[in-house]
Design a protein around this motif. Sequence first.
Motif, PDB file in Angstrom:
ATOM      1  N   SER A 202       0.842  -1.194   0.000  1.00  0.00           N
ATOM      2  CA  SER A 202       0.000   0.000   0.000  1.00  0.00           C
ATOM      3  C   SER A 202       0.877   1.243   0.000  1.00  0.00           C
ATOM      4  O   SER A 202       2.010   1.220   0.509  1.00  0.00           O
ATOM      5  N   PRO A 203       0.375   2.345  -0.532  1.00  0.00           N
ATOM      6  CA  PRO A 203       1.155   3.590  -0.516  1.00  0.00           C
ATOM      7  C   PRO A 203       1.332   4.098   0.900  1.00  0.00           C
ATOM      8  O   PRO A 203       0.526   3.792   1.787  1.00  0.00           O
ATOM      9  N   PRO A 204       2.394   4.855   1.165  1.00  0.00           N
ATOM     10  CA  PRO A 204       2.655   5.329   2.529  1.00  0.00           C
ATOM     11  C   PRO A 204       1.690   6.425   2.936  1.00  0.00           C
ATOM     12  O   PRO A 204       1.206   7.202   2.106  1.00  0.00           O
ATOM     13  N   GLY A 205       1.414   6.507   4.220  1.00  0.00           N
ATOM     14  CA  GLY A 205       0.605   7.585   4.755  1.00  0.00           C
ATOM     15  C   GLY A 205      -0.751   7.675   4.101  1.00  0.00           C
ATOM     16  O   GLY A 205      -1.446   6.679   3.901  1.00  0.00           O
ATOM     17  N   ALA A 206      -1.110   8.901   3.716  1.00  0.00           N
ATOM     18  CA  ALA A 206      -2.390   9.136   3.043  1.00  0.00           C
ATOM     19  C   ALA A 206      -2.378   8.558   1.641  1.00  0.00           C
ATOM     20  O   ALA A 206      -3.426   8.345   1.031  1.00  0.00           O
ATOM     21  N   GLY A 207      -1.180   8.322   1.092  1.00  0.00           N
ATOM     22  CA  GLY A 207      -1.070   7.621  -0.182  1.00  0.00           C
ATOM     23  C   GLY A 207      -1.266   8.456  -1.417  1.00  0.00           C
ATOM     24  O   GLY A 207      -1.438   7.926  -2.507  1.00  0.00           O
TER      25      GLY A 207
END
Length: 434
Positions: free
Chosen positions: A414-419
Motif C-alpha cells: 500500500s502507498p505510505p501515509g495518506a497515499g
Amino acid sequence: MADESGLSRRTLLRAGGVTLTGAALAGAAPAQATPPGPTVPADTGAVQGGHVQFPNWRGAGDKPPAPTPAPQPPGKRVGYCVVGLGRLSLDEILPAFGAAKRARLVAVMSGTPDKAKLVAQQYGVPESAVYGYGDWDAVKTNPEIQAVYVVTPNAVHRDNVVAAAGAGKHVLCEKPMAASSEEARAMIAACAQANVKLMIAYRCQYEPYNREVVRIARSGEFGKPRMIQAFNGQTTGLPEQWRLKKALSGGGALPDIGLYCLNGVRALLGEEPDLIQAQVHAPADDPKFREVEESVSFTLRFPSGVLAQCMTSYGVHEARRLTVHTAGAEIDLQNAFAYVGQRLVVTHRDAKAIAQDTRVLGAKNQFALELDHFARCIQENRRPRTPGEEGLQDQVLMEAIYEAARTGAPVKVSPPGAGGGLDATRGPEPDEAG
C-alpha cells in the motif's frame, strides 16, 4: 655598456617608462611599482546577495562556468558531531567537511578512545569534544553541536537517533535507516517529540548525475519511462565484518547496496510500487552467507505501469548501473551509485540516425552536498528532501521483498501515509545555489 644593437641598460629602462637613480643602477633594490589592477566586472566580480558573482567570460561554444563558491563563515556553519569512526566516516564523511559550505565538524563520538583522539587531532576537534558511546549528556551541553551524523551499524541506528534527539540535536542518519520498519517508526516518533529534524543520508538524491536522470525522465523529453533496470553489485570478504551479521545489519546485500536500486527507482519516478516479486540466494558452500543473503533480484510494479527490474549481489565484480527505457531513448547512468565516476549516456533517434549524447556535469562531493542540505534545512527550518519517512518507506518495501522471496508469491504493498501525490515521502528539492 651598450650591446650590439646600441641599446644600453639605461635606455631600455627608460623605454619601459621607469627611471632609476644611480643607487638603483648600482645594485640597490628599486621601489616596487604597483601594477594596474582589473577595473571591469568581468575580472573583479561584484557582491550581490552576499555572494561574489562574475559574468560568464566564456564564449557561446563552451559550457558556462559554475557559480563561484560562497561558503559561510565558519562561525555561522552548522556544527556536526559524527557518531561512529569506521571506514565510511574516515574515508568519505570527515574529508567531505573540507568541501562543505554550511557544515563544520565540531565533535566526534567513538567506542575506540585512541582512534577518536587521533582523528580529532587530525581534524582540529578539541579533546573536550571527543566523546565515547553513551556520553549524550555531555553532547547535550555542548552548544557547538547542532546536528549529529549517525554512522554506526544498522541495528544501532535506533538507539543513537533516539539518544541524539533526547539531547536536543538534529539527526542525519546513514542508510539503511534501521534494521526494521518498527525501529524506523520509533526514530521518527522520537525526533518529532523532541522537535528536531531527521534526515536519512541518501547521498545519490543529491548527486548531480542522478538528479539529471530524474530530470530527464520526469520531463517527458524522450517520452515517459516504461521500464527501468537497476544493478548494484560487488564482492565481499572478511567474514567477521558486521555487515555479514544479521543481528547488526538486518540483512545482506539488499539493505547495504541493493537499497540504492530500490531508493533510486522510487526517487526517479516519484511514485510508490504497488506489487513486488523477488528471489533471494545465499550459496550453501560459502560460510560468509550463513546469516545473510548474497544476492537478491526483485521486480517493482508501479501504478503508472512502469516495471523496474532490480538486482544486487555481494558475489560479483563491482558494477553499479541505472538505465531508464522510454519510447524515445535509453537513459543510461554508469557508476550510478558509486562515490565518483558517474557517466551519463542518452541514446536516441536524431533524424535518420541514432545518436548517443554523453552528458558531462560538474562533479561534486556527494557527502558534502548532503551535509550542506541538512545544514540549510536546520538554518532555514526546511523539511529535508530525504526525511525519516523516506527511510521508513524503504524499510517497509525491503520487508516486502524478503516476504515475496520467502513465499514465492507476489506481495501487494500500500502507498505510505495518506497515499497521495508525487514524492509523498520527500521534502522540497534541494537548492544547490545555497
